[in-house]
Design a protein around this motif. Sequence first.
Motif, PDB file in Angstrom:
ATOM      1  N   LYS A 103       7.235  10.772  -2.438  1.00  0.00           N
ATOM      2  CA  LYS A 103       8.428  11.160  -1.850  1.00  0.00           C
ATOM      3  C   LYS A 103       8.889  11.185  -0.750  1.00  0.00           C
ATOM      4  N   LEU A 128       4.468  16.837   3.224  1.00  0.00           N
ATOM      5  CA  LEU A 128       5.424  15.746   3.081  1.00  0.00           C
ATOM      6  C   LEU A 128       6.000  15.827   4.458  1.00  0.00           C
ATOM      7  N   LEU A 165       3.495  11.575  -3.029  1.00  0.00           N
ATOM      8  CA  LEU A 165       3.361  12.240  -1.672  1.00  0.00           C
ATOM      9  C   LEU A 165       4.283  10.947  -0.920  1.00  0.00           C
TER      10      LEU A 165
END
Length: 190
Positions: free
Chosen positions: A21, A178, A18
């Motif tokens: 990203k 996210l 995470l």
Amino acid sequence: MARHVFLTGPPGVGKTTLIRKASEALKSSGVPVDGFYTEEVRQGGRRIGFDVVTLSGTRGPLSRTGSEPPPGKREYRVGQYMVDLTSFEQLALPVLRNADLSSGPGQRVCVIDEIGKMELFSQTFIQAVRHTLSTPGTVVLGTIPVPKGKPLALVEEIRNRSDVKVFSVTKENRNSLLQDIVTCVQSSRK
């Protein structure tokens, strides 16, 4: 209002994924991002340790199984892992120091993955994290372990700060977090 964003959750749940990203998403929207993450090192299907990887791509060992400390060096161990404090500090500390220096308009994001047992053997790292958290113009996007056993002083200090938002990552929510993380970091920068 939260200024810093931290992820917590059990090992292997996807915190580092995470963080990576979110870093990419922030970078591609024009946000200056620097920092480091830790990555598993596997050999023959078995985890043999962890590397520190800076967002600029430099990599070095954080820990390895069964290795011995260099002669004359103090031994730092977490379970089966021997921590390479020198390697960790050489990679992580310059990144944290740069968070202070890279001034310019708007806020910068400093990724710190992870503030855990291995990293906390370094007193210099602890001071650098505290300093980065109090640097105006810097937003920290980091990870901290779930409380287990004896509390880690710096981790509890971060968890209890009024300017920190902590997201708990689970297998159930990791794929939907996210955007919330990115939005939270972006609103911290305003």
